[in-house]
Design a protein around this motif. Sequence first.
Motif, PDB file in Angstrom:
ATOM      1  N   LEU A  21       4.234  -7.817 -17.435  1.00 14.80           N
ATOM      2  CA  LEU A  21       4.434  -7.420 -16.044  1.00 14.80           C
ATOM      3  C   LEU A  21       4.269  -8.636 -15.159  1.00 14.80           C
ATOM      4  O   LEU A  21       3.333  -9.428 -15.340  1.00 14.80           O
ATOM      5  N   GLU A  22       5.158  -8.803 -14.200  1.00 15.56           N
ATOM      6  CA  GLU A  22       5.074  -9.893 -13.243  1.00 15.56           C
ATOM      7  C   GLU A  22       5.137  -9.343 -11.821  1.00 15.56           C
ATOM      8  O   GLU A  22       5.813  -8.336 -11.565  1.00 15.56           O
ATOM      9  N   THR A  23       4.439  -9.987 -10.921  1.00 18.56           N
ATOM     10  CA  THR A  23       4.493  -9.614  -9.507  1.00 18.56           C
ATOM     11  C   THR A  23       4.780 -10.855  -8.680  1.00 18.56           C
ATOM     12  O   THR A  23       4.467 -11.976  -9.092  1.00 18.56           O
ATOM     13  N   ARG A  24       5.351 -10.636  -7.523  1.00 17.49           N
ATOM     14  CA  ARG A  24       5.581 -11.737  -6.602  1.00 17.49           C
ATOM     15  C   ARG A  24       5.565 -11.207  -5.168  1.00 17.49           C
ATOM     16  O   ARG A  24       5.806 -10.018  -4.921  1.00 17.49           O
ATOM     17  N   ARG A  25       5.294 -12.103  -4.253  1.00 22.39           N
ATOM     18  CA  ARG A  25       5.255 -11.757  -2.839  1.00 22.39           C
ATOM     19  C   ARG A  25       6.682 -11.588  -2.325  1.00 22.39           C
ATOM     20  O   ARG A  25       7.589 -12.324  -2.725  1.00 22.39           O
ATOM     21  N   CYS A  26       6.865 -10.628  -1.429  1.00 25.98           N
ATOM     22  CA  CYS A  26       8.203 -10.383  -0.886  1.00 25.98           C
ATOM     23  C   CYS A  26       8.110 -10.027   0.601  1.00 25.98           C
ATOM     24  O   CYS A  26       7.076  -9.564   1.084  1.00 25.98           O
ATOM     25  N   ARG A  27       9.183 -10.260   1.294  1.00 29.36           N
ATOM     26  CA  ARG A  27       9.222  -9.957   2.730  1.00 29.36           C
ATOM     27  C   ARG A  27       9.707  -8.524   2.938  1.00 29.36           C
ATOM     28  O   ARG A  27      10.701  -8.101   2.355  1.00 29.36           O
ATOM     29  N   MET A  28       8.980  -7.779   3.754  1.00 29.84           N
ATOM     30  CA  MET A  28       9.333  -6.393   4.053  1.00 29.84           C
ATOM     31  C   MET A  28      10.008  -6.287   5.420  1.00 29.84           C
ATOM     32  O   MET A  28       9.971  -7.218   6.226  1.00 29.84           O
ATOM     33  N   ARG A  29      10.561  -5.122   5.636  1.00 33.55           N
ATOM     34  CA  ARG A  29      11.066  -4.835   6.985  1.00 33.55           C
ATOM     35  C   ARG A  29       9.873  -4.496   7.867  1.00 33.55           C
ATOM     36  O   ARG A  29       9.134  -3.557   7.584  1.00 33.55           O
ATOM     37  N   LYS A  30       9.691  -5.276   8.883  1.00 35.10           N
ATOM     38  CA  LYS A  30       8.503  -5.082   9.728  1.00 35.10           C
ATOM     39  C   LYS A  30       8.568  -3.776  10.507  1.00 35.10           C
ATOM     40  O   LYS A  30       7.554  -3.124  10.738  1.00 35.10           O
ATOM     41  N   HIS A  31       9.762  -3.379  10.920  1.00 34.70           N
ATOM     42  CA  HIS A  31       9.927  -2.152  11.694  1.00 34.70           C
ATOM     43  C   HIS A  31      10.497  -1.072  10.789  1.00 34.70           C
ATOM     44  O   HIS A  31      11.449  -1.280  10.062  1.00 34.70           O
ATOM     45  N   CYS A  32       9.850   0.087  10.805  1.00 39.93           N
ATOM     46  CA  CYS A  32      10.321   1.223  10.014  1.00 39.93           C
ATOM     47  C   CYS A  32      11.358   1.999  10.814  1.00 39.93           C
ATOM     48  O   CYS A  32      11.380   1.957  12.059  1.00 39.93           O
ATOM     49  N   GLU A  81       0.831  -1.207   0.000  1.00 44.52           N
ATOM     50  CA  GLU A  81       0.000   0.000   0.000  1.00 44.52           C
ATOM     51  C   GLU A  81       0.865   1.256   0.000  1.00 44.52           C
ATOM     52  O   GLU A  81       0.620   2.220   0.719  1.00 44.52           O
ATOM     53  N   GLY A  82       1.914   1.218  -0.793  1.00 41.58           N
ATOM     54  CA  GLY A  82       2.768   2.389  -0.956  1.00 41.58           C
ATOM     55  C   GLY A  82       3.848   2.538   0.091  1.00 41.58           C
ATOM     56  O   GLY A  82       4.690   3.434  -0.017  1.00 41.58           O
ATOM     57  N   GLN A  83       3.839   1.687   1.084  1.00 38.37           N
ATOM     58  CA  GLN A  83       4.840   1.754   2.146  1.00 38.37           C
ATOM     59  C   GLN A  83       5.920   0.708   1.907  1.00 38.37           C
ATOM     60  O   GLN A  83       5.647  -0.382   1.402  1.00 38.37           O
ATOM     61  N   THR A  84       7.132   1.039   2.280  1.00 40.80           N
ATOM     62  CA  THR A  84       8.255   0.119   2.106  1.00 40.80           C
ATOM     63  C   THR A  84       8.646  -0.577   3.400  1.00 40.80           C
ATOM     64  O   THR A  84       9.611  -1.354   3.420  1.00 40.80           O
ATOM     65  N   CYS A  85       7.921  -0.305   4.463  1.00 38.71           N
ATOM     66  CA  CYS A  85       8.224  -0.932   5.740  1.00 38.71           C
ATOM     67  C   CYS A  85       6.956  -0.980   6.581  1.00 38.71           C
ATOM     68  O   CYS A  85       5.930  -0.420   6.202  1.00 38.71           O
ATOM     69  N   GLY A  86       7.053  -1.624   7.693  1.00 37.53           N
ATOM     70  CA  GLY A  86       5.927  -1.670   8.610  1.00 37.53           C
ATOM     71  C   GLY A  86       5.021  -2.861   8.422  1.00 37.53           C
ATOM     72  O   GLY A  86       4.031  -3.009   9.142  1.00 37.53           O
ATOM     73  N   CYS A  87       5.307  -3.732   7.452  1.00 36.14           N
ATOM     74  CA  CYS A  87       4.508  -4.941   7.228  1.00 36.14           C
ATOM     75  C   CYS A  87       5.448  -6.123   7.062  1.00 36.14           C
ATOM     76  O   CYS A  87       6.617  -5.968   6.721  1.00 36.14           O
TER      77      CYS A  87
END
Length: 205
Positions: free
Chosen positions: A186-197, A154-160
Amino acid sequence: MLWIIFMLLLFISSMEMLTQNRWKKQASAGLLENCTGCVLCSEDNGCITCHHRLFLLIWRDGIRQYGMCVHTCPPGYFGVRGLEVNRCTKCRSPSCESCFSRDFCMKCKDKFYLHKGQCFRQCPPSTTAQPGTRECQETCELGPWSQWSTCTHEGQTCGCKWGVETRVREVLGAAGEEGAACPELLETRRCRMRKHCPGGEHRSA
């Protein structure tokens, strides 16, 4: 002597009138096999002129030809309407089953594929055969994949915990062809984010 010539001319004239009357009677009564829908018909060559809205179809058998009046032109022919007569004209290509004009095919016979108004046994380069439609479909020449984008949610690069990243590629050729058989760009895939911003901000997954 004059009497003999006169009788001979009278006999010839009578035979011609008898032949013409017989032909007119047969044509008007519809007794000739190929005279259905004809305005003018010949016992030897069939229809010569057809009623309005009908097409004159000329069949050839060796050196002999005869005409028929038809509502719809048969496979391998297309209809041409004229001021005096409507004709069925044969498609130029023998592998064409239905054509729009003499040189532009719309449907090919079995074992042939349609491409830009022409029939091919094998589809040209940069096209692929479509068995369902019996057509050659343009294919795309694709460039390489880009690098994967930053993982976001949702436009954020962290926090999830999980996000999505994408990559794209461009069409190098045949992009303008209608119905081009292009794979995914176009291809998409699931990725792990940094949980803490940075700064301690935290968003629930």
